[in-house]
Scaffold this active site. Sequence first.
Site, PDB file in Angstrom:
ATOM      1  N   GLU A  45       0.397  -1.684   0.112  1.00 41.82           N
ATOM      2  CA  GLU A  45       0.030   0.121   0.021  1.00 41.82           C
ATOM      3  C   GLU A  45       0.614   1.185   0.025  1.00 41.82           C
ATOM      4  O   GLU A  45       0.377   2.310  -0.461  1.00 41.82           O
ATOM      5  CB  GLU A  45      -1.003  -0.136   1.410  1.00 41.82           C
ATOM      6  CG  GLU A  45      -2.063  -0.868   0.795  1.00 41.82           C
ATOM      7  CD  GLU A  45      -2.997  -0.461  -0.133  1.00 41.82           C
ATOM      8  OE1 GLU A  45      -2.787   0.745  -0.870  1.00 41.82           O
ATOM      9  OE2 GLU A  45      -3.565  -2.055  -0.845  1.00 41.82           O
ATOM     10  N   TYR A 126      -7.036   6.447   3.472  1.00 42.99           N
ATOM     11  CA  TYR A 126      -6.749   5.068   2.215  1.00 42.99           C
ATOM     12  C   TYR A 126      -6.144   4.489   2.901  1.00 42.99           C
ATOM     13  O   TYR A 126      -6.714   3.265   2.642  1.00 42.99           O
ATOM     14  CB  TYR A 126      -6.672   5.465   1.338  1.00 42.99           C
ATOM     15  CG  TYR A 126      -6.147   5.297   0.062  1.00 42.99           C
ATOM     16  CD1 TYR A 126      -6.949   4.457  -1.035  1.00 42.99           C
ATOM     17  CD2 TYR A 126      -4.669   4.649   0.004  1.00 42.99           C
ATOM     18  CE1 TYR A 126      -6.823   3.052  -1.445  1.00 42.99           C
ATOM     19  CE2 TYR A 126      -4.637   3.582  -0.754  1.00 42.99           C
ATOM     20  CZ  TYR A 126      -5.604   2.689  -1.277  1.00 42.99           C
ATOM     21  OH  TYR A 126      -4.770   1.890  -2.749  1.00 42.99           O
ATOM     22  N   ASP A 144     -10.268   5.600  -2.946  1.00 42.81           N
ATOM     23  CA  ASP A 144      -9.227   6.266  -4.066  1.00 42.81           C
ATOM     24  C   ASP A 144      -9.234   6.696  -5.092  1.00 42.81           C
ATOM     25  O   ASP A 144     -10.627   7.259  -5.225  1.00 42.81           O
ATOM     26  CB  ASP A 144      -7.575   5.185  -3.729  1.00 42.81           C
ATOM     27  CG  ASP A 144      -8.373   4.073  -5.271  1.00 42.81           C
ATOM     28  OD1 ASP A 144      -9.353   4.349  -5.361  1.00 42.81           O
ATOM     29  OD2 ASP A 144      -7.514   3.678  -5.667  1.00 42.81           O
TER      30      ASP A 144
END
Length: 355
Positions: A45, A126, A144
């Site tokens: 991520e 996020y 996102d």
Amino acid sequence: MPAAKPARNASIPAMRRALLAWFGRNRRPMPWREQVSAYRTVVSELMCQQTQIATAIPYFERWTAKWPDFKDLAQAEEAEVLALWAGLGYYSRARNLLNLAKQVAALKQPPRTAVEWREFKGVGPYTAAAIASIAFAEPVAVVDGNVVRVLARLDGVRAKLRDASSAAKLFAARADELVDPKQPGDFNQAMMELGATVCRKGVPDCAKCPLAEWCDAKQAGDAQALPRFVSKERKEAVVERALVAREGKILLRRNPHHAKRLAGMAEIPVLSSLGVEPAGEPALVRRRTIGTVTYEEKLHALDSKPADIRRWAKDGELEWVDAQALDGAALSGPHRRWLGEWLSRGGRTARGRRP
Ligand code: SF4
């Protein structure tokens, strides 16, 4: 928050089923999907925050081979972390990842909820939702740019949005309403995958979309125009840099650790910082855009005179790096590329000399 229509709310279970079935058939193979763990989810991520997935994959594989979990990474030196990250850009992500690993390695077990993950520097809403839903099945939605696009089209939101972060806030409640409580990780990945591959920027491929029957923009025929954003003012700037080579070494500036940008990274020095004037045309001129600013980078090849070398030796941020060792240096991607281009042309100075 865009108001959800009652009929659409009644369709949520069917939408979840359709999206998850589509994802089961169309999910792209990615190394962090094949073997899921909190550590691998965190690394992937952070790497993918401002980087294309195809670019991030080889970095992820090298990274997890070298540091397979939080404890291994916690032992790493910042210089080797930055060197392995070199080329991905936005280097604060690498330092945040190292600091996060040190904090997590000191705990009995990693945190599980998005709220807890938000406490770490560099982990925004996020990323926290992605980690908590994918690694720990917490039913929180990820929002996102891809998800914003899908939701704006699905719900037919035609108002102008200020920027990506205010759009993410605007759609957060709707995304939380849609997320599948039983498979939140797969659902979130499916939404992002749909936005990346089918409900793309520009012309979406609605014929392949599992959500087409519920989509407002498809019925209205204006999906291509959504979402709408207020246009930003764009700026231009010129940066002049110095390419200096001597006895097979290149002069680079190492930014201090407290620097606001590229802290700890090496870069091609800015010409004015060396106290020299350029002679003639630059050896290379390259343009690049960071955020809303387009930079014209003029790279001047300089002779190094003995007086300059003595003066530069007193500047603690300047260092001579072996031209053969640039691959292992913590150097940003564009700077590495420009040096490679210049050296491959013989690294000539304005007077035609070679280093
Ligand atoms: Fe996007 Fe088309 Fe699917 Fe609507 S139907 S969500 S516009 S791909």
